[in-house]
Design an enzyme around this catalytic site. Sequence first.
Site, PDB file in Angstrom:
ATOM      1  N   HIS A  46       0.878  -1.287   0.127  1.00 13.81           N
ATOM      2  CA  HIS A  46       0.084  -0.022  -0.002  1.00 13.81           C
ATOM      3  C   HIS A  46       0.865   1.473   0.030  1.00 13.81           C
ATOM      4  O   HIS A  46       0.236   2.241  -0.092  1.00 13.81           O
ATOM      5  CB  HIS A  46      -1.003   0.039   1.154  1.00 13.81           C
ATOM      6  CG  HIS A  46      -2.097  -1.075   1.337  1.00 13.81           C
ATOM      7  ND1 HIS A  46      -3.314  -0.738   0.747  1.00 13.81           N
ATOM      8  CD2 HIS A  46      -1.900  -2.215   1.676  1.00 13.81           C
ATOM      9  CE1 HIS A  46      -4.077  -1.814   0.806  1.00 13.81           C
ATOM     10  NE2 HIS A  46      -3.139  -2.713   1.499  1.00 13.81           N
TER      11      HIS A  46
ATOM     12  N   LYS B 264      -8.296  13.780   5.125  1.00  7.04           N
ATOM     13  CA  LYS B 264      -7.425  12.467   4.977  1.00  7.04           C
ATOM     14  C   LYS B 264      -6.442  12.862   6.217  1.00  7.04           C
ATOM     15  O   LYS B 264      -6.205  13.736   6.883  1.00  7.04           O
ATOM     16  CB  LYS B 264      -6.698  12.463   3.701  1.00  7.04           C
ATOM     17  CG  LYS B 264      -5.988  13.838   3.257  1.00  7.04           C
ATOM     18  CD  LYS B 264      -5.173  13.926   1.990  1.00  7.04           C
ATOM     19  CE  LYS B 264      -6.197  14.008   0.968  1.00  7.04           C
ATOM     20  NZ  LYS B 264      -6.461  12.810  -0.074  1.00  7.04           N
ATOM     21  N   ARG B 265      -5.679  11.583   6.673  1.00  4.37           N
ATOM     22  CA  ARG B 265      -4.502  11.661   7.665  1.00  4.37           C
ATOM     23  C   ARG B 265      -3.522  12.873   6.920  1.00  4.37           C
ATOM     24  O   ARG B 265      -3.469  13.352   6.006  1.00  4.37           O
ATOM     25  CB  ARG B 265      -3.687  10.435   7.576  1.00  4.37           C
ATOM     26  CG  ARG B 265      -4.528   9.318   7.988  1.00  4.37           C
ATOM     27  CD  ARG B 265      -5.033   9.521   9.734  1.00  4.37           C
ATOM     28  NE  ARG B 265      -3.741   9.492  10.468  1.00  4.37           N
ATOM     29  CZ  ARG B 265      -3.373   8.753  11.431  1.00  4.37           C
ATOM     30  NH1 ARG B 265      -4.366   7.609  11.410  1.00  4.37           N
ATOM     31  NH2 ARG B 265      -2.325   8.881  11.953  1.00  4.37           N
TER      32      ARG B 265
ATOM     33  N   THR C  52      -8.210   6.907  -1.759  1.00  4.36           N
ATOM     34  CA  THR C  52      -9.814   6.254  -1.759  1.00  4.36           C
ATOM     35  C   THR C  52     -10.825   7.517  -1.461  1.00  4.36           C
ATOM     36  O   THR C  52     -11.776   7.002  -2.100  1.00  4.36           O
ATOM     37  CB  THR C  52     -10.060   5.114  -0.803  1.00  4.36           C
ATOM     38  OG1 THR C  52      -9.589   5.328   0.267  1.00  4.36           O
ATOM     39  CG2 THR C  52      -9.362   3.839  -1.383  1.00  4.36           C
TER      40      THR C  52
ATOM     41  N   LYS D  15       1.084  14.420   1.556  1.00  3.46           N
ATOM     42  CA  LYS D  15      -0.568  14.835   1.267  1.00  3.46           C
ATOM     43  C   LYS D  15      -0.604  16.351   0.956  1.00  3.46           C
ATOM     44  O   LYS D  15      -1.434  16.937   0.508  1.00  3.46           O
ATOM     45  CB  LYS D  15      -1.413  14.097   2.308  1.00  3.46           C
ATOM     46  CG  LYS D  15      -1.369  12.634   2.025  1.00  3.46           C
ATOM     47  CD  LYS D  15      -2.642  11.990   3.174  1.00  3.46           C
ATOM     48  CE  LYS D  15      -2.293  10.667   3.669  1.00  3.46           C
ATOM     49  NZ  LYS D  15      -3.163   9.849   2.465  1.00  3.46           N
TER      50      LYS D  15
ATOM     51  N   LYS E 199     -14.596   8.419  -3.095  1.00  2.00           N
ATOM     52  CA  LYS E 199     -15.982   8.923  -2.274  1.00  2.00           C
ATOM     53  C   LYS E 199     -16.326  10.260  -2.964  1.00  2.00           C
ATOM     54  O   LYS E 199     -17.717  10.283  -3.191  1.00  2.00           O
ATOM     55  CB  LYS E 199     -15.570   8.746  -0.968  1.00  2.00           C
ATOM     56  CG  LYS E 199     -15.359   7.492  -0.700  1.00  2.00           C
ATOM     57  CD  LYS E 199     -14.846   7.409   0.900  1.00  2.00           C
ATOM     58  CE  LYS E 199     -13.998   6.136   1.208  1.00  2.00           C
ATOM     59  NZ  LYS E 199     -13.217   6.292   2.433  1.00  2.00           N
TER      60      LYS E 199
HETATM   61  C1  B0W Z   1      -1.165   2.141   7.520  1.00  3.49           C
HETATM   62  C2  B0W Z   1      -0.752   1.671   8.794  1.00  3.49           C
HETATM   63  C3  B0W Z   1       0.644   1.570   8.944  1.00  3.49           C
HETATM   64  C4  B0W Z   1       1.053   1.249  10.447  1.00  3.49           C
HETATM   65  O1  B0W Z   1       0.250   1.177  11.420  1.00  3.49           O
HETATM   66  O2  B0W Z   1       2.271   0.711  10.703  1.00  3.49           O
HETATM   67  C5  B0W Z   1       1.420   1.445   7.972  1.00  3.49           C
HETATM   68  C6  B0W Z   1       1.212   1.779   6.610  1.00  3.49           C
HETATM   69  C7  B0W Z   1      -0.110   2.284   6.301  1.00  3.49           C
HETATM   70  C8  B0W Z   1      -0.835   2.771   4.982  1.00  3.49           C
HETATM   71  N1  B0W Z   1      -1.866   2.979   4.494  1.00  3.49           N
HETATM   72  N2  B0W Z   1       0.111   2.377   3.929  1.00  3.49           N
HETATM   73  N3  B0W Z   1      -0.616   2.797   2.754  1.00  3.49           N
HETATM   74  C9  B0W Z   1      -1.549   3.374   3.160  1.00  3.49           C
HETATM   75  C10 B0W Z   1      -2.954   3.692   2.366  1.00  3.49           C
HETATM   76  O3  B0W Z   1      -3.606   2.544   1.906  1.00  3.49           O
HETATM   77  C11 B0W Z   1      -4.454   3.210   0.908  1.00  3.49           C
HETATM   78  C12 B0W Z   1      -5.251   1.882   0.741  1.00  3.49           C
HETATM   79  O4  B0W Z   1      -4.594   1.322  -0.303  1.00  3.49           O
HETATM   80  C13 B0W Z   1      -3.987   3.920   0.025  1.00  3.49           C
HETATM   81  O5  B0W Z   1      -5.294   4.391  -0.831  1.00  3.49           O
HETATM   82  C14 B0W Z   1      -3.336   4.973   0.379  1.00  3.49           C
HETATM   83  O6  B0W Z   1      -2.473   5.870  -0.679  1.00  3.49           O
HETATM   84  C15 B0W Z   1      -2.234   4.522   1.329  1.00  3.49           C
HETATM   85  O7  B0W Z   1      -1.433   5.808   1.693  1.00  3.49           O
END
Ligand code: B0W
Length: 840
Positions: A379, A570-571, A678, A576, A682
């Site tokens: 991801h 978003k986060r 994502t 971002k 939406k």
């Molecule tokens: C989430 C959590 C952690 C952790 O807790 O360690 C590490 C990595 C992630 C993470 N989240 N890595 N990628 C994502 C997001 O995943 C979504 C779904 O595929 C993507 O749409 C985002 O672009 C991506 O940042």
Amino acid sequence: MKEPVTDRSNTIIPHPELMELPPISMAKQAIAEDFQRYFSRTLGRDSEHCTNHYLYEALAYTIRDRLMERWKNTRRAYEQQHARRTCYLSLEFLIGRSLSNAMLNLDITDEVSKMLFDYGIELEELVDAEHDAGLGNGGLGRLAACFVDSCATLQLPVLGYGLRYDYGMFRQKIHNGHQTEEPDHWMRDGNPWELERPEFSQRIQFGGHTEHWCDDDGTLRVRWVATHDVLAIPYDTPVPGFNNDTVNSLRLWKSTATDEFDLEEFNAGDYSEAVAEKNNAEHITMVLYPNDASENGKELRLRQQYFLASASLQDTIRRWLRLEGNNFDTFVDKHCFQLNDTHPSIAVAELMRLLIDRHHLSWDKAWHITSHTMAYTNHTLLPEALEKWPVELFQKLLPRPLEIIKEINARFLTEASRRWPGDSDKLRNLSIIEEGHTPMVRMANLAIVGSFSVNGVAALHSQLLIEGLFREFYELWPHKFNNKTNGVTQRRWLAMCNPGMSQLIDQHIGKEWITDLGQLKKLTAYADDKTFQKNWRMEKLANKQRLAELVEKECGIHFDTSALFDIQVKRIHEYKRQLLNILHVIHLYNRIKQGDTQNWTNRCVLIGGKAAPGYAMAKLIIKLVNNVADVVNTDPDVGELLKVVFLPNYRVSAMEVICPGADLSEQISTAGKEASGTGNMKFMMNGAITIGTLDGANIEILEEVGEDNFFLFGLTAAEVTEMRKNYHPDAIIAADKDLQAVMQLLSSGHFNQFEPGLFDPIIDSISSPYDPWLTAADFRSFVDAQQQIAQAYQNQENWTRMSILNTTASGKFSTDRTMLEYNQNIWKLKQITPYVAKDK
Ligand code: B0W
């Protein structure tokens, strides 16, 4: 071996009549009777204790009853047909609320609403009484929840496995503009959706050491002994399909202590030590780690990962033994394990261990099974999110899985060196173990070596993976690599959260889009229809009103619904680029102060999202947004021209109000950094127009909707790579009067009058030649695109047309499509129709 942990599996054969339930009715009267009974009898409430919470709970049980027979029937159908299954292993399932979703899928929202109306109760108030199940950080966790929703609707035998955290994603509060975190004890008032299944508890080992011995046949065996064990108790949540009698399961594990005491410790008088171990056991599923896409590195996190992997695999093998007996010859044909990022990837070693040590398969047989059942989804390309664990920690916590990892690595490196003899650089990069001062286990390498499929989550992301991070693995095994572009479920993200617009759609093209989103294309015929446009605008306006009410309640700021609603939620992460957004806001503010407001479009800017608690820069960006908002919103020169808010505690249920009310969707990451996104989908589905870079799924959104209906700006991923080699933001700032003015306002302390120097790290980062996010480089094209948007918004008819076309072009971004692709290329499951539930 130790005794099984809980023996509630002694099956009693009851009189068949016990199982013969009368059919359950979906009619208003029957729903009312159940609702009343739950409220008064089960919950024991009366008119003096009539809170929305108890009413919600009574309604939740009423609805859950209507899922129960379907749930059992689905399970039975899968078992009786010996269905091949996928287990979706994820440390996160960001479920949000369940009540509205269950009602939508059972198609009883209207009946329930009418029933409550008769009692003088508003359905929406009860819906709002449900706490979000915030068991995820952001996109990755919400994706898992959308996936299981789509699989139920597609009638695919997919079982979600995750952790039942006592505390989900922290609650974000804003104090004096700063983020503070509060624990989210989401189950404090109970959770009516889950069903405890203690009969399926599993024992999970930690610590201890291994012993190698020879059995009577002379076979070398290994036992893992002197371990500190923890119990895993499963809790099942129903996952209803849309109107189709399928109810799949999401199985979440809770950790708890075994009933054993360390008697030695106990007898030696160290009572509190013996009890402390129990506490440690409970800690494993206590809290979700809140570090989206950034470093974790904590021992407890590795414990969580192993706990999930081991419990889920043991559970799968338990079911296999019960249904098929102790023969693993066809196990591969019946299972697939999809790993949601590297987080559960220790499953590769754990499945090997279970098959070899417990079930006495040979290494080769066990490896055949493992490497033909595991599939890995990546991801993120961000290096800080790539998981590595110190070998030393592994040795202490998981000595037996570590032995297996080393053996997998040795065999793998032998294979790789046949392909590249003597190329030690290459072998060093490929190795699962990173050598060095602190040797590390590289979880992505383990996942790739152990899986038959490796996928990225959008076309660009998958391409960048094979060109960059995973290039050498791709050279070795090109057939393993593939792309699966993400999606979202249109049930929650259009039908449920935007009932007004959904009804309008239904009136023109029917309801098929709810299970076949491509049908929305049919609406294209109405994009120029003036009456349809007017109705569309009215729905959008009503949604903007609802969002404005949320903003007023949470931030005390009035949003005028005639203004352009410009949203980024978003986060909070530097890549971002919420910072770029706020620089544009400062630019608009500066224009107002300079009197440059001819032909102005009023704009309401909303930014929301959580920062990882240890991510100082992200927290500082939140503070900047809040400070800018204070200055802008209180300046009488600004008035209605510009409003800015930071919406606290962004979460799933907030997005359900936000995305229907958005005009403009901000998807402005540095190209090449956002794997997919994502939220972008939406917003598009709900008729917002995107301003975006060529990054992640934005590229595919642009392809679907066309460039006339999308505001593109910024460097491409390739240009970003090129520019980073030779980046001079100072020159960019000096050459751009607008950016200069913005930087001047920032460095003069205009937004931190009583907090001198507060934003220096932000100013420094923008002006640094090493700024990886190239904020200054994209400023000009961002501001120009925003100016075009402001102009475009003034032509409401054309804007509405663009809005409609965004919705009609969003068909690709349903997780139904995503799941069908996973199924066609990776899982190869058969759709299974359960026996129909008996309704009146
Ligand atoms: C989430 C959590 C952690 C952790 O807790 O360690 C590490 C990595 C992630 C993470 N989240 N890595 N990628 C994502 C997001 O995943 C979504 C779904 O595929 C993507 O749409 C985002 O672009 C991506 O940042």
